[in-house]
Design an enzyme around this catalytic site. Structure first.
Site, PDB file in Angstrom:
ATOM      1  N   PHE A  75       0.831  -1.207   0.000  1.00  0.00           N
ATOM      2  CA  PHE A  75       0.000   0.000   0.000  1.00  0.00           C
ATOM      3  C   PHE A  75       0.871   1.267   0.000  1.00  0.00           C
ATOM      4  O   PHE A  75       0.859   2.054  -0.964  1.00  0.00           O
ATOM      5  CB  PHE A  75      -0.921  -0.090   1.221  1.00  0.00           C
ATOM      6  CG  PHE A  75      -1.632   1.161   1.616  1.00  0.00           C
ATOM      7  CD1 PHE A  75      -2.268   1.966   0.677  1.00  0.00           C
ATOM      8  CD2 PHE A  75      -1.699   1.527   2.963  1.00  0.00           C
ATOM      9  CE1 PHE A  75      -2.942   3.116   1.068  1.00  0.00           C
ATOM     10  CE2 PHE A  75      -2.373   2.672   3.357  1.00  0.00           C
ATOM     11  CZ  PHE A  75      -2.977   3.475   2.409  1.00  0.00           C
ATOM     12  N   ASN A  99       8.394  -9.389  -2.148  1.00  0.00           N
ATOM     13  CA  ASN A  99       8.182 -10.827  -2.415  1.00  0.00           C
ATOM     14  C   ASN A  99       6.694 -11.161  -2.557  1.00  0.00           C
ATOM     15  O   ASN A  99       6.318 -12.318  -2.638  1.00  0.00           O
ATOM     16  CB  ASN A  99       8.817 -11.696  -1.318  1.00  0.00           C
ATOM     17  CG  ASN A  99       8.110 -11.534   0.016  1.00  0.00           C
ATOM     18  OD1 ASN A  99       7.364 -10.576   0.216  1.00  0.00           O
ATOM     19  ND2 ASN A  99       8.340 -12.457   0.931  1.00  0.00           N
ATOM     20  N   ASN A 152      19.353  -6.368   6.402  1.00  0.00           N
ATOM     21  CA  ASN A 152      19.788  -6.493   5.005  1.00  0.00           C
ATOM     22  C   ASN A 152      19.657  -5.161   4.258  1.00  0.00           C
ATOM     23  O   ASN A 152      20.506  -4.810   3.443  1.00  0.00           O
ATOM     24  CB  ASN A 152      18.987  -7.589   4.294  1.00  0.00           C
ATOM     25  CG  ASN A 152      19.344  -8.973   4.832  1.00  0.00           C
ATOM     26  OD1 ASN A 152      20.459  -9.194   5.303  1.00  0.00           O
ATOM     27  ND2 ASN A 152      18.396  -9.906   4.773  1.00  0.00           N
ATOM     28  N   TYR A 181       4.684  -7.940  15.516  1.00  0.00           N
ATOM     29  CA  TYR A 181       4.843  -6.698  14.748  1.00  0.00           C
ATOM     30  C   TYR A 181       5.508  -5.628  15.618  1.00  0.00           C
ATOM     31  O   TYR A 181       6.490  -5.014  15.211  1.00  0.00           O
ATOM     32  CB  TYR A 181       3.465  -6.232  14.275  1.00  0.00           C
ATOM     33  CG  TYR A 181       3.483  -5.063  13.319  1.00  0.00           C
ATOM     34  CD1 TYR A 181       4.063  -5.178  12.061  1.00  0.00           C
ATOM     35  CD2 TYR A 181       2.885  -3.851  13.655  1.00  0.00           C
ATOM     36  CE1 TYR A 181       4.064  -4.102  11.174  1.00  0.00           C
ATOM     37  CE2 TYR A 181       2.877  -2.784  12.771  1.00  0.00           C
ATOM     38  CZ  TYR A 181       3.467  -2.911  11.538  1.00  0.00           C
ATOM     39  OH  TYR A 181       3.455  -1.850  10.655  1.00  0.00           O
TER      40      TYR A 181
END
Ligand code: UDP
Length: 313
Positions: free
Chosen positions: A15, A36, A103, A149
């Site tokens: 979004f 992904n 990463n 989360y």
């Protein structure tokens, strides 16, 4: 801000990620879009795929990524973000916040890019301070259903500043409060798409608990304006980006009912575990340092979102 620079955007098919891709493409940046497609959708970026400045890479940023060529800005937005989505993907959510952040930071370190983390009002948990200011440390259940989360994003904030301090990197943290608008998934379980879906299908509006819990809803265009101002500022943050107009969920349901179907019923459903009782950003810092505040009134933003859903579901 200079056109022609390269942006690496994780969560690009999501979004917020897809709206940010639009913003950069409109300003002639090169965009490397990484996603992904776990909760993002190719539909969100379909209109960009023919643009020569846009490259899509189907990759899970929780795995390391080798990037060829320069990268001026890295924005890490990859993560399931609605409670239903992150509870369906608990491990992937923790990985996106932990490995995905590291990463992304590694790319920014190697390429000497500016790095921006999409953090969240969830770092405040079920806040005991109201409204929430950036210096509040939060009230988070470390192992409850939302912890996947909340704790992933808290870790992500700590990791971002660890890289910033250790490697003297230019890092930034945005704490994003409830945001809504076109390209949300109608079935992501959040209150705005749920109510819109229910209005469009003539079903009752589902209010969880007694509806006295509060949220503050920001229209996506305002949010993107805040994020991009932060990116090109010298402020590391964390900085709250959200709309301070606060509603109880019952008030919000009543407003939707009044605007779209005065005959709609409201039904009450159980309150999910650890559902925050109140949430409202204090945006003094963003106002003072970024000259930012939201402009789109809720009634107008909901209409734009409703119109989009009408044409897209
Ligand atoms: N909620 C609701 N009805 C719905 C979906 C959500 O009453 O159909 C409530 C939910 O319990 C929470 C608030 O609306 O108090 C916002 O939920 P959402 O999932 O949009 O995001 P959150 O702010 O909890 O991350």
């Amino acid at each position: 801000m200079v056109s022609g620079k390269t942006v690496l955007m994780t969560g690009a098919a999501g979004f917020l990620g897809s709206h940010l891709c639009d913003w950069f493409i409109d300003r002639k940046f090169q965009v490397m879009a990484v996603d992904n497609l776990l909760t993002g959708s190719k539909r969100n970026i379909a209109h960009l795929t023919k643009n020569k400045n846009f490259k899509f890479l189907n990759h899970n940023i929780s795995q390391p990524l080798k990037v060829i060529g320069p990268v001026d800005y890295v924005l890490h937005f990859a993560s399931p973000a609605s409670p239903v989505d992150y509870m369906n993907h608990p491990i992937a959510t923790m990985e996106a916040g932990a490995y995905g952040t590291q990463n992304s930071l590694e790319i920014a370190k190697l390429k000497e890019s500016v790095f921006l983390l999409a953090s969240t009002s969830e770092v405040y948990g079920d806040p005991l301070v109201h409204p929430q200011k950036e210096d509040y440390w939060g009230n988070v259940n470390p192992h409850g259903l939302r912890s996947i989360y909340d704790e992933a994003k808290r870790f992500a904030e700590a990791m971002t500043f660890a890289y910033g301090r250790q490697y003297k990197m230019d890092v930034k943290i945005a704490r994003i409060f409830n945001t809504y608008g076109p390209r949300m998934q109608i079935k992501d379980g959040r209150v705005v798409p749920n109510f819109i879906d229910q209005i469009l299908h003539h079903r009752p509006l589902t209010v969880y608990g007694n509806g006295k819990q509060t949220r503050s809803f920001c229209y996506v265009d305002d949010l993107i304006d805040g994020i991009t101002r932060l990116l090109f500022s010298n402020l590391p943050g964390p900085v709250n980006i959200g709309n301070p107009r606060e509603f109880t969920i019952l008030e919000f349901a009543s407003l939707i009912k009044k605007l779209y179907n005065p005959k709609a019923k409201i039904v009450f459903k159980p309150l999910p575990q650890d559902d925050p009782k109140q949430r409202r950003p204090d945006i003094t810092l963003a106002r003072q340092k970024l000259g930012w505040e939201p402009k789109v009134p809720l009634e107008q933003g909901i209409k734009l979102t409703m119109d989009w859903f009408r044409n897209n579901i």
